[in-house]
Design a protein around this motif. Structure first.
Motif, PDB file in Angstrom:
ATOM      1  N   GLY A 605       0.845  -1.145  -0.090  1.00 40.15           N
ATOM      2  CA  GLY A 605      -0.007  -0.016  -0.093  1.00 40.15           C
ATOM      3  C   GLY A 605       0.794   1.060   0.052  1.00 40.15           C
ATOM      4  O   GLY A 605       2.065   0.870  -0.132  1.00 40.15           O
ATOM      5  N   GLY A 606       0.263   2.436   0.017  1.00 48.70           N
ATOM      6  CA  GLY A 606       0.898   3.617   0.318  1.00 48.70           C
ATOM      7  C   GLY A 606       0.218   4.911   0.144  1.00 48.70           C
ATOM      8  O   GLY A 606      -1.222   4.763   0.225  1.00 48.70           O
ATOM      9  N   GLN A 607       0.901   6.033  -0.001  1.00 42.77           N
ATOM     10  CA  GLN A 607       0.055   7.204   0.282  1.00 42.77           C
ATOM     11  C   GLN A 607       0.838   8.091  -0.938  1.00 42.77           C
ATOM     12  O   GLN A 607       1.786   8.038  -1.438  1.00 42.77           O
ATOM     13  N   ILE A 608       0.065   8.607  -1.814  1.00 44.10           N
ATOM     14  CA  ILE A 608       0.173   9.747  -2.683  1.00 44.10           C
ATOM     15  C   ILE A 608      -0.140  10.942  -2.615  1.00 44.10           C
ATOM     16  O   ILE A 608      -1.530  11.174  -2.487  1.00 44.10           O
ATOM     17  N   LEU A 609       0.522  12.233  -2.476  1.00 44.09           N
ATOM     18  CA  LEU A 609       0.036  13.459  -2.360  1.00 44.09           C
ATOM     19  C   LEU A 609       0.485  14.209  -3.480  1.00 44.09           C
ATOM     20  O   LEU A 609       1.661  14.433  -3.746  1.00 44.09           O
ATOM     21  N   VAL A 610      -0.204  15.145  -4.056  1.00 44.48           N
ATOM     22  CA  VAL A 610       0.164  16.012  -4.851  1.00 44.48           C
ATOM     23  C   VAL A 610      -0.419  17.534  -4.626  1.00 44.48           C
ATOM     24  O   VAL A 610      -1.640  17.787  -4.294  1.00 44.48           O
ATOM     25  N   ALA A 611       0.479  18.469  -4.711  1.00 45.10           N
ATOM     26  CA  ALA A 611      -0.078  19.814  -4.517  1.00 45.10           C
ATOM     27  C   ALA A 611       0.396  20.730  -5.624  1.00 45.10           C
ATOM     28  O   ALA A 611       1.585  20.503  -6.291  1.00 45.10           O
ATOM     29  N   ARG A 612      -0.408  21.834  -5.851  1.00 46.82           N
ATOM     30  CA  ARG A 612       0.120  22.948  -6.911  1.00 46.82           C
ATOM     31  C   ARG A 612      -0.053  24.170  -6.366  1.00 46.82           C
ATOM     32  O   ARG A 612      -1.029  24.626  -5.948  1.00 46.82           O
ATOM     33  N   ASN A 613       0.937  25.053  -6.443  1.00 44.24           N
ATOM     34  CA  ASN A 613       0.836  26.475  -5.790  1.00 44.24           C
ATOM     35  C   ASN A 613       0.443  26.309  -4.509  1.00 44.24           C
ATOM     36  O   ASN A 613      -0.432  27.389  -4.127  1.00 44.24           O
ATOM     37  N   GLY A 614       0.641  25.436  -3.695  1.00 46.25           N
ATOM     38  CA  GLY A 614       0.265  25.794  -2.156  1.00 46.25           C
ATOM     39  C   GLY A 614      -1.108  25.059  -1.893  1.00 46.25           C
ATOM     40  O   GLY A 614      -1.853  25.101  -1.090  1.00 46.25           O
ATOM     41  N   HIS A 615      -1.608  24.251  -3.154  1.00 43.51           N
ATOM     42  CA  HIS A 615      -2.790  23.517  -2.996  1.00 43.51           C
ATOM     43  C   HIS A 615      -2.958  22.003  -3.298  1.00 43.51           C
ATOM     44  O   HIS A 615      -2.395  21.573  -4.052  1.00 43.51           O
ATOM     45  N   SER A 621      -4.799   7.494  -0.059  1.00 40.83           N
ATOM     46  CA  SER A 621      -3.985   6.293   0.741  1.00 40.83           C
ATOM     47  C   SER A 621      -4.312   5.071  -0.099  1.00 40.83           C
ATOM     48  O   SER A 621      -5.504   5.133  -0.394  1.00 40.83           O
ATOM     49  N   PHE A 622      -3.768   3.953  -0.117  1.00 41.96           N
ATOM     50  CA  PHE A 622      -4.274   2.840  -1.016  1.00 41.96           C
ATOM     51  C   PHE A 622      -3.572   1.655  -0.509  1.00 41.96           C
ATOM     52  O   PHE A 622      -2.479   1.727   0.028  1.00 41.96           O
ATOM     53  N   GLY A 623      -4.354   0.633  -0.756  1.00 44.54           N
ATOM     54  CA  GLY A 623      -3.912  -0.767  -0.248  1.00 44.54           C
ATOM     55  C   GLY A 623      -3.872  -0.839   1.193  1.00 44.54           C
ATOM     56  O   GLY A 623      -4.730  -0.151   1.992  1.00 44.54           O
ATOM     57  N   TYR A 624      -2.952  -1.614   1.823  1.00 47.10           N
ATOM     58  CA  TYR A 624      -2.875  -2.264   3.027  1.00 47.10           C
ATOM     59  C   TYR A 624      -1.585  -2.096   3.558  1.00 47.10           C
ATOM     60  O   TYR A 624      -0.610  -1.757   2.964  1.00 47.10           O
ATOM     61  N   HIS A 625      -1.535  -2.384   5.289  1.00 47.41           N
ATOM     62  CA  HIS A 625      -0.408  -2.262   5.852  1.00 47.41           C
ATOM     63  C   HIS A 625       0.516  -3.210   5.273  1.00 47.41           C
ATOM     64  O   HIS A 625       1.918  -2.855   5.168  1.00 47.41           O
ATOM     65  N   THR A 626       0.011  -4.495   5.147  1.00 47.38           N
ATOM     66  CA  THR A 626       0.647  -5.372   4.846  1.00 47.38           C
ATOM     67  C   THR A 626       0.083  -6.349   3.697  1.00 47.38           C
ATOM     68  O   THR A 626      -0.938  -6.149   3.312  1.00 47.38           O
ATOM     69  N   LYS A 629      -3.564  -7.806   4.336  1.00 45.41           N
ATOM     70  CA  LYS A 629      -4.894  -7.238   4.110  1.00 45.41           C
ATOM     71  C   LYS A 629      -5.710  -6.894   5.308  1.00 45.41           C
ATOM     72  O   LYS A 629      -6.855  -7.130   5.295  1.00 45.41           O
ATOM     73  N   ARG A 630      -5.130  -6.735   6.427  1.00 43.80           N
ATOM     74  CA  ARG A 630      -5.891  -6.608   7.649  1.00 43.80           C
ATOM     75  C   ARG A 630      -6.177  -5.058   7.938  1.00 43.80           C
ATOM     76  O   ARG A 630      -7.297  -4.911   8.577  1.00 43.80           O
ATOM     77  N   ARG A 631      -5.405  -4.357   7.502  1.00 39.89           N
ATOM     78  CA  ARG A 631      -5.539  -3.007   7.951  1.00 39.89           C
ATOM     79  C   ARG A 631      -5.451  -2.078   6.742  1.00 39.89           C
ATOM     80  O   ARG A 631      -4.184  -1.918   6.107  1.00 39.89           O
ATOM     81  N   LYS A 632      -6.395  -1.272   6.163  1.00 39.43           N
ATOM     82  CA  LYS A 632      -6.359  -0.296   5.162  1.00 39.43           C
ATOM     83  C   LYS A 632      -5.448   0.830   5.656  1.00 39.43           C
ATOM     84  O   LYS A 632      -5.344   1.158   6.528  1.00 39.43           O
ATOM     85  N   VAL A 633      -4.666   1.290   4.579  1.00 43.14           N
ATOM     86  CA  VAL A 633      -3.750   2.502   4.902  1.00 43.14           C
ATOM     87  C   VAL A 633      -4.795   3.657   4.906  1.00 43.14           C
ATOM     88  O   VAL A 633      -5.679   4.157   4.072  1.00 43.14           O
ATOM     89  N   LYS A 634      -4.501   4.571   5.910  1.00 45.20           N
ATOM     90  CA  LYS A 634      -5.194   5.714   6.127  1.00 45.20           C
ATOM     91  C   LYS A 634      -4.308   6.919   5.900  1.00 45.20           C
ATOM     92  O   LYS A 634      -2.901   6.836   5.819  1.00 45.20           O
ATOM     93  N   ASN A 635      -4.724   8.184   5.459  1.00 45.84           N
ATOM     94  CA  ASN A 635      -4.056   9.366   5.271  1.00 45.84           C
ATOM     95  C   ASN A 635      -3.217   9.844   6.440  1.00 45.84           C
ATOM     96  O   ASN A 635      -2.280  10.151   6.396  1.00 45.84           O
ATOM     97  N   SER A 636      -3.653   9.160   7.760  1.00 45.44           N
ATOM     98  CA  SER A 636      -3.110   9.618   8.868  1.00 45.44           C
ATOM     99  C   SER A 636      -1.989   8.702   9.341  1.00 45.44           C
ATOM    100  O   SER A 636      -1.038   8.879  10.169  1.00 45.44           O
ATOM    101  N   ASP A 637      -1.974   7.698   8.510  1.00 44.75           N
ATOM    102  CA  ASP A 637      -1.001   6.546   8.944  1.00 44.75           C
ATOM    103  C   ASP A 637       0.552   6.958   8.283  1.00 44.75           C
ATOM    104  O   ASP A 637       0.533   7.846   7.583  1.00 44.75           O
ATOM    105  N   LYS A 809       0.741   1.822  17.827  1.00 50.12           N
ATOM    106  CA  LYS A 809       1.732   1.057  16.752  1.00 50.12           C
ATOM    107  C   LYS A 809       0.664   0.773  15.467  1.00 50.12           C
ATOM    108  O   LYS A 809       1.229   0.695  14.360  1.00 50.12           O
ATOM    109  N   TYR A 810      -0.675   0.663  15.733  1.00 48.45           N
ATOM    110  CA  TYR A 810      -1.514   0.439  14.402  1.00 48.45           C
ATOM    111  C   TYR A 810      -1.468   1.701  13.373  1.00 48.45           C
ATOM    112  O   TYR A 810      -1.943   1.580  12.473  1.00 48.45           O
ATOM    113  N   GLU A 811      -1.058   2.831  13.972  1.00 47.86           N
ATOM    114  CA  GLU A 811      -1.056   3.955  13.089  1.00 47.86           C
ATOM    115  C   GLU A 811       0.200   3.907  12.199  1.00 47.86           C
ATOM    116  O   GLU A 811       0.585   4.923  11.357  1.00 47.86           O
TER     117      GLU A 811
END
Length: 974
Positions: A605-615, A621-626, A629-637, A809-811
């Protein structure tokens, strides 16, 4: 006598000419319009003419029986106009085409009641803000823009006249039917806003309608249920209520709706609704005010009119009063019969009927019905629910947010490291989007309790309490009032705490507050929509300025037009790609790469962020921690950032040390670190080290030196399963390193051989050295230095070394199943072996964060050292470090920062970013890049080393830089 007549005619001529030039139904090709109108009028029978006077209600969510009824009204009774009510856009389009086919000679004029857009009546269509919200905006161009966009939506579904804008001046806070539908209580503001709205809508080719004449704003009852009374003098009505109508007429509004009101000063019969009064409709509206456009009644099914007499008699009275179109008339057949009887008796003349029919036909020509084509049914829903609408909606909300108090300068929130923030929800609706957005900026705790005393006790440890007052956003008539409990709780909370009160409801709710003394900060967001919640949260943290003005008064406390200008702090905003000139459609290609990553197991899994001109325009977030597939990835992870640590922890401290004159980029090691005197590295300069031009070894596998040569396992000389005074460096779970080995690492780095060949060679060792330099110069460990100097202030609440000390730990996303050193799943501990042996804090690795926090630091760099109102570095410092010092040696690196390739065989980027861009990649599958030329910040986080570091698909396929290419290609070139 003849002379006097001629003088009179000459004096009247300018007035007559002016009235003609202000005929809002006059088309540009007036001669052709007149010819078409006359030819149609001459061909109509009296029954067909009478039919043109009706606009009956049609639904797109009713059964076939209703469709048959409408068809009969059109074919048998020649009804010439429809107003669509509830339903859905596509069904309405299909029915419009069907009904239009039944009357090829004179197409139907389609009306609609869409004050804030099609959503007022049709499900799954776009909703813009209420007029009260728009009334707070100071830029009339935005009002014209929203009027135009609503007009475009109407035109797309075949609507020709939209019964908007409301131009009533809401001078009565207890008005049950106007309220939020009004632009406010200032006649000038209502006039300015409504005229701009009208201009925009009519530019789209849809007729606007000024309602409710002569003014419904100061009523305490609802004309849907009874006949409200306006007990004001004719002079008061003339100077106040009629003011915005005059401005509308001057601006060319095409139509007016007459209200069902009892107005004794204008009509002596106090039982006669103003909509049925010739004194109001003809004498005042058309003769005195000179209005030449279409005159519609308000809905004749409303009790304000319907209670007066029988439906047929009411309809006849409305025509005799001077109305052109009977809106939602009841008993059409009996009305036709009564009108014909009145014609026979001379009560009404055919020329009177012709007068209105001709105006109706002119309106039909004006909207293009003389050249009618069926509505295109393809992609209707897409066309009326576009990103263009949300971009506009966001601008409207941003410009409406109003700050009424900021007595201690709380807004925008600065110095986040000193703030401990609680959020308390009041009202009967949810504030989830509001609090979640605030959490993008810093830690915000949701605090609640069943009892007031318990709540106050919990709040005592916070120095900022954000109170969100949330009321239903379903429609503008929903109650906005505080409950007695909320009033008491708000009073006590504000008496005991530093409060920011955000009212996400009508500003009239503030009338219930007895005092504002203890409320240090007060803002009005007007609505509790998702966008209003999210944008007001962003504004609190200074993502953009606030400059709205209160459209109504709140007793003697706040006057109309109250509102403070609050500057922004250049913090990240969160929006959609189109707001910054990027394509949402093109960015969907990122999702396709995500599918590839997951399908081919390049990373769990993972996280992708895109910003332009400060926006920030993409944050997923996509996929799982491992792979389990027990825990989905969150933006706060949070992820192990690996070598991103170099530019997100070590580098900012090096830059600060350079500004503090503790070091120089030209300093040699012997000058800044005594332990390196007389070493083989004592002449190395800081700029050489940071540019990977110092002839240092790539890395040293320290952990291999601590293994038992016989068994290959971790030596008991160096490791213990439990922590003791001797074994106190925690490497991983149940694994502690002998404290003496930290010094061994430093000596091994210092004494390591250097390459004889001068040139670029990537090395971690320079950051072992720079960590030592920084800790020597500042007398603090690196993790504390960078946290206190940068992270707390920046609001990096999801960034830390030693994450298990701060997060659950789960975060934390696990990295590798280590079978070579730690012999366990590395979870919450740094993956890099050397950093682990330093206790988890390395200059080259050890930092954990989520994509959002990484973006904040990168944006700070992109803004040349400024973020959140704080100047962390001088612009020239950022420029100094974002420079290649050995480009002539084919070394692409800046100082700390990686830079785009010079050698075509290297692929640190997509090859499509500017030479000014900079960033870094990390071994665990992380990547971040910023480009000053395009304004792009890109963050990619993953644990591609799961299950093992041999999982190299992500790297071999260059997925991170392929996504970077998609981002660059998403920038729209106009």
């Amino acid at each position: 006598m003849l002379k006097r007549i001629l003088i009179t005619i000459l004096l009247l001529f300018p007035i007559i000419n002016s009235a003609q030039s202000l005929d809002p139904l006059r088309a540009k090709d007036a001669e052709a319009q007149e010819k078409w109108v006359n030819s149609i009028l001459d061909s109509l029978t009296i029954d067909q003419k009478i039919g043109q006077l009706f606009m009956i209600q049609a639904y797109s969510n009713k059964d076939f029986k209703h469709e048959q009824y409408i068809a009969e009204m059109i074919q048998k009774y020649h009804v010439g106009n429809l107003i669509f009510m509830q339903g859905s856009p596509l069904e309405q389009v299909m029915l419009t085409n069907k009904y239009q086919s039944l009357t090829p000679k004179v197409p139907l004029l389609i009306g609609f009641d869409g004050e804030w857009g099609l959503d007022m009546r049709l499900k799954d269509s776009y909703r813009f803000p209420w007029n009260m919200t728009l009334g707070a905006i100071q830029d009339e161009d935005l009002l014209e823009e929203v009027g135009n966009r609503i007009g475009e939506h109407c035109k797309r579904v075949g609507i020709h006249v939209n019964f908007a804008p409301v131009v009533d001046i809401n001078t009565n806070p207890n008005n049950p039917i106007i309220g939020n539908r009004s632009f406010g209580e200032s006649k000038e503001n209502v006039a300015l806003k409504s005229v701009a709205f009208t201009k925009g809508m009519q530019k789209a080719g849809v007729l606007a309608n000024a309602k409710h004449f002569p003014g419904h704003g100061d009523t305490a009852t609802d004309s849907h249920h009874t006949l409200p009374t306006i007990n004001f003098s004719e002079e008061r009505i003339d100077t106040l209520e009629l003011y915005p109508f005059r401005k509308q007429f001057d601006a060319g509004v095409a139509s007016v709706m007459t209200a069902h009101l009892s107005i004794p000063s204008l009509e002596s019969n106090d039982r006669l609704p103003s909509s049925l009064s010739k004194n109001v409709v003809t004498t005042l509206l058309q003769e005195k005010l000179g209005f030449l456009g279409l005159v519609f009644t308000d809905g004749l099914n409303m009790k304000g009119a319907a209670n007066y007499s029988s439906p047929a008699e009411i309809n006849l009275a409305a025509i005799m009063a001077g109305n052109d179109v009977l809106l939602i008339p009841q008993e059409v057949p009996s009305t036709i019969k009564l009108i014909k009887e009145a014609l026979d008796k001379g009560i009404i003349t055919e020329s009177r009927i012709n007068h209105s029919v001709k105006k109706i036909l002119k309106a039909k020509y004006l909207v293009g019905l003389h050249d009618y084509l069926p509505i295109d049914e393809y992609q209707v829903m897409t066309d009326i629910n576009g990103t263009k609408d949300e971009v506009l909606h966001r601008k409207l909300i941003k410009n409406s947010l109003t700050v009424l108090k900021n007595t201690i300068g709380t807004l925008p929130l600065r110095n986040l490291g000193t703030k401990k923030i609680a959020y308390v929800a009041l009202g009967d609706d949810k504030g989830t989007h509001f609090v979640n957005m605030m959490k993008n900026y810093t830690d915000v705790d949701i605090v609640s309790d069943k009892n007031l005393s318990g709540l106050l006790k919990k709040l005592s440890k916070y120095n900022i309490v954000v109170v969100g007052y949330h009321k239903s956003n379903k429609n503008p008539w929903k109650s906005f009032k505080f409950s007695n409990k909320d009033l008491v709780w708000l009073h006590e909370i504000s008496r005991n705490n530093n409060v920011i009160l955000n009212v996400m409801a009508s500003p009239y709710s503030l009338l219930q507050l007895k005092t504002f003394k203890n409320i240090e900060t007060l803002m009005v967001s007007y609505q509790n929509s998702k966008l209003a919640q999210e944008l007001s949260a962003q504004a609190i943290f200074g993502a953009f300025p606030m400059q709205g003005k209160l459209p109504v008064s709140i007793q003697d406390e706040f006057e109309v037009g109250a509102g403070m200008k609050i500057d922004g702090l250049k913090r990240l905003q969160y929006t959609i790609p189109e707001e910054v000139g990027m394509s949402s459609e093109k960015m969907k290609d990122i999702d396709r790469y995500i599918d590839t990553i997951l399908t081919k197991k390049m990373a769990p899994g993972g996280q992708i962020l895109v910003a332009r001109n400060g926006h920030v325009v993409y944050n997923k977030s996509f996929g799982y921690h491992t792979n389990l597939k027990r825990r989905k990835v969150k933006n706060s992870d949070i992820y192990d950032l690996a070598s991103l640590t170099k530019i997100l922890a070590s580098l900012p401290m090096v830059m600060k040390a350079e500004e503090d004159k503790k070091i120089s980029i030209y300093s040699s090691l012997r000058e800044i670190l005594p332990s390196y005197k007389d070493s083989n590295k004592d002449t190395l300069e800081v700029r050489e080290i940071l540019s990977h031009y110092a002839r240092l070894k790539s890395w040293i596998p320290f952990y291999k030196r601590t293994k038992d040569e016989t068994t290959g396992k971790n030596s008991k000389e160096f490791y213990s399963a439990i922590k003791t005074s001797k074994f106190n460096i925690k490497v991983a779970k149940n694994l502690y390193l002998n404290e003496i080995y930290k010094d061994s690492i430093h000596h091994l780095v210092k004494d390591s051989e250097q390459s004889e060949r001068i040139g670029y060679k990537y090395s971690d060792l320079g950051y072992y050295i720079m960590k030592e330099v920084l800790e020597y110069k500042y007398h603090k460990p690196l993790n504390k230095l960078v946290d206190e100097t940068f992270y707390q202030s920046l609001g990096l609440n999801r960034t830390s070394y030693l994450p298990l000390e701060k997060f659950k730990k789960y975060e934390i996303v696990p990295t590798e199943k280590d079978s070579y050193f730690r012999n366990q799943l590395v979870h919450g501990y740094v993956h890099d072996m050397g950093a682990a042996m330093l206790g988890g804090v390395g200059g080259h690795a050890g930092l954990f964060a989520n994509a959002n926090d990484v973006a904040k630091i990168m944006q700070m760099y992109l803004q040349e050292g400024t973020y959140g109102g704080v100047q962390y570095f001088k612009p020239e410092t950022v420029q100094k470090f974002n420079k290649r010092y050995y480009a002539n040696k084919r070394n692409r690196r800046g100082l700390g920062f990686d830079k785009p390739q010079i050698n075509p065989r290297e692929k640190p980027t997509c090859g499509c970013v500017s030479d000014n861009s900079f960033g870094h990649s990390g071994f665990t599958g992380t990547y971040t890049w910023a480009d000053p030329d395009s304004g792009i910040v890109y963050v990619f986080l993953s644990n591609r080393v799961y299950p093992t570091m041999d999982n190299k698909g992500l790297v071999r396929q260059n997925i991170r830089t392929k996504i970077q290419k998609v981002i660059q290609e998403s920038i729209q070139v106009w």
